[in-house]
Design an enzyme around this catalytic site. Structure first.
Site, PDB file in Angstrom:
ATOM      1  N   TYR A  33      49.030  44.266  30.591  1.00  0.00           N
ATOM      2  CA  TYR A  33      49.214  45.459  32.170  1.00  0.00           C
ATOM      3  C   TYR A  33      48.591  45.095  33.277  1.00  0.00           C
ATOM      4  CZ  TYR A  33      44.935  47.908  31.139  1.00  0.00           C
ATOM      5  OH  TYR A  33      43.454  47.518  31.147  1.00  0.00           O
ATOM      6  N   LYS A 149      44.381  40.544  30.286  1.00  0.00           N
ATOM      7  CA  LYS A 149      44.671  41.842  30.476  1.00  0.00           C
ATOM      8  C   LYS A 149      45.475  42.498  29.546  1.00  0.00           C
ATOM      9  CE  LYS A 149      44.029  45.411  33.684  1.00  0.00           C
ATOM     10  NZ  LYS A 149      43.293  46.049  33.781  1.00  0.00           N
ATOM     11  N   GLU A 182      30.525  44.481  30.919  1.00  0.00           N
ATOM     12  CA  GLU A 182      31.210  44.634  31.244  1.00  0.00           C
ATOM     13  C   GLU A 182      31.483  46.982  30.758  1.00  0.00           C
ATOM     14  OE1 GLU A 182      34.867  43.392  31.915  1.00  0.00           O
ATOM     15  OE2 GLU A 182      35.576  42.985  30.144  1.00  0.00           O
ATOM     16  N   LEU A 207      36.817  40.713  32.129  1.00  0.00           N
ATOM     17  CA  LEU A 207      37.978  40.264  32.773  1.00  0.00           C
ATOM     18  C   LEU A 207      37.364  39.756  33.712  1.00  0.00           C
ATOM     19  CD1 LEU A 207      41.507  40.648  32.652  1.00  0.00           C
ATOM     20  CD2 LEU A 207      41.179  43.103  33.518  1.00  0.00           C
TER      21      LEU A 207
HETATM   22  N1  PDD Z   1      41.648  48.512  34.456  1.00  0.00           N
HETATM   23  N2  PDD Z   1      37.221  45.583  33.477  1.00  0.00           N
HETATM   24  C1  PDD Z   1      37.766  45.950  32.535  1.00  0.00           C
HETATM   25  C2  PDD Z   1      37.872  45.957  30.697  1.00  0.00           C
HETATM   26  C3  PDD Z   1      39.397  46.285  33.013  1.00  0.00           C
HETATM   27  O1  PDD Z   1      40.582  46.957  32.308  1.00  0.00           O
HETATM   28  C4  PDD Z   1      39.219  46.504  34.616  1.00  0.00           C
HETATM   29  C5  PDD Z   1      40.289  46.913  35.521  1.00  0.00           C
HETATM   30  C6  PDD Z   1      38.507  45.670  34.896  1.00  0.00           C
HETATM   31  C7  PDD Z   1      38.495  45.416  36.278  1.00  0.00           C
HETATM   32  O2  PDD Z   1      39.427  45.197  36.959  1.00  0.00           O
HETATM   33  P1  PDD Z   1      40.692  45.594  38.439  1.00  0.00           P
HETATM   34  O3  PDD Z   1      38.928  45.483  39.414  1.00  0.00           O
HETATM   35  O4  PDD Z   1      41.282  43.775  39.203  1.00  0.00           O
HETATM   36  O5  PDD Z   1      40.638  47.123  38.359  1.00  0.00           O
HETATM   37  C8  PDD Z   1      37.360  44.998  34.335  1.00  0.00           C
HETATM   38  C9  PDD Z   1      42.345  48.876  34.895  1.00  0.00           C
HETATM   39  C10 PDD Z   1      41.625  49.366  36.077  1.00  0.00           C
HETATM   40  C11 PDD Z   1      43.296  49.555  33.625  1.00  0.00           C
HETATM   41  O6  PDD Z   1      42.512  49.275  33.002  1.00  0.00           O
HETATM   42  O7  PDD Z   1      43.021  51.138  34.202  1.00  0.00           O
END
Ligand code: PDD
Length: 287
Positions: A33, A149, A182, A207
């Site tokens: 996703y 992801k 993270e 991620l």
């Molecule tokens: N999550 N780390 C994890 C485990 C994440 O699931 C996410 C994003 C990030 C940040 O990535 P980005 O800056 O590309 O949004 C880091 C999304 C927003 C979610 O699961 O809703």
């Protein structure tokens, strides 16, 4: 206003949108996703999100559900049909529908795709950023391919729920050596006494956040030093500032970790300046 979802080629009312019971995403979390922020009528950093989607699909050997240009059109159309000016667009691709069997389905099984959009309240987000948020720490218990992801997010769900029950908003996964990986749905950062931004390298174990990449662009533009290295919970507690980044939170100050204040327990000035600069530096695609 009724919400509209895109499901496998059709725009359908959100309330009655559904996927098959043998969708492999449902049965095996066999899918990936992306979440993009929509701000002031623009989709934020869409090319980077689609690049990462492409990488996640490739790593799991799932085919693109449609051409990339066509997907961009669908994303814009879902945002438009839902009249979202500020909010989030979510897209999910799974290995498709097949009789339950762990082996990949026949090569001609089409991947399944869903795109949805929802509104968020920018004033509520700004108020949250003014106060900052609290995080807790939890032991790392995820698989090693968190660079993909994937929709398999059970450890993340349990960690975030634990955070919520502790009066915090996010949980930081911590390795046995005490270093922060993270957040459950965000990347973690600190700002040192010298004003250096520190975040864990994204080669493995986290991620590679898109918001993280854009924050690095801001740092470059404003001559801020960035160090990609691991930091411990102790170092974060002793840091000048801490913050988290994600499409859902943009840049959000962290004011406490496990109930202990970070610095003076208030959002830091570097963090707030990064948040302020974010929209100008991010790549914007008109919805
Ligand atoms: N999550 N780390 C994890 C485990 C994440 O699931 C996410 C994003 C990030 C940040 O990535 P980005 O800056 O590309 O949004 C880091 C999304 C927003 C979610 O699961 O809703």
């Amino acid at each position: 206003m009724s919400r509209i979802a895109y499901v496998n080629g059709r725009y359908v009312p959100h309330g009655s949108a559904s996927v098959h019971i043998e969708d492999r995403g449902y049965q095996f979390a066999d899918g990936v996703y992306e979440v993009c922020e929509i701000a002031r009528g623009y989709i934020v950093d869409m090319p980077r999100h689609l690049d990462r989607l492409e990488r996640s699909l490739r790593e799991l050997r799932i085919a693109w559900p449609m051409g990339r240009k066509a997907l961009e059109t669908v994303i814009r159309e879902v945002v438009r049909r839902n009249k979202v000016t500020n909010g989030l667009v979510y897209m999910q691709v799974t290995r498709g529908v097949a009789r339950r069997d762990h082996y990949f389905p026949a090569a001609d099984t089409p991947p399944a795709i869903v795109v949805t959009a929802k509104r968020t309240d920018p004033r509520a987000a700004a108020a949250k950023a003014e106060k900052g948020v609290r995080v807790i720490t939890v032991p790392e218990n995820r698989w090693e391919r968190v660079d993909i992801k994937s929709v398999g997010l059970l450890p993340n769900v349990l960690a975030r729920q634990k955070a919520k029950e502790a009066g915090a908003v996010e949980a930081w996964f911590v390795d046995p050596d005490g270093t922060v990986k993270e957040g459950a749905s965000t990347n973690a950062w600190i700002v040192t006494g010298e004003g250096t931004l520190v975040t864990r390298p994204a080669e493995s174990g986290i991620l590679k956040g898109i918001t993280r990449a854009t924050v690095m662009d801001i740092a470059k533009k404003h001559d801020l030093r960035v160090e990609e290295r691991a930091f411990t919970v102790e170092e974060a507690l002793a840091a000048k500032e801490a913050f988290i980044t994600a499409a859902t939170t943009v840049v959000m100050p962290v004011v406490a970790i496990d109930g202990q204040p970070v610095a003076n327990g208030h959002p830091g000035s570097v963090t707030l300046a990064l948040r302020e600069a974010f929209f100008d530096v991010a790549e914007k695609t008109l919805a």
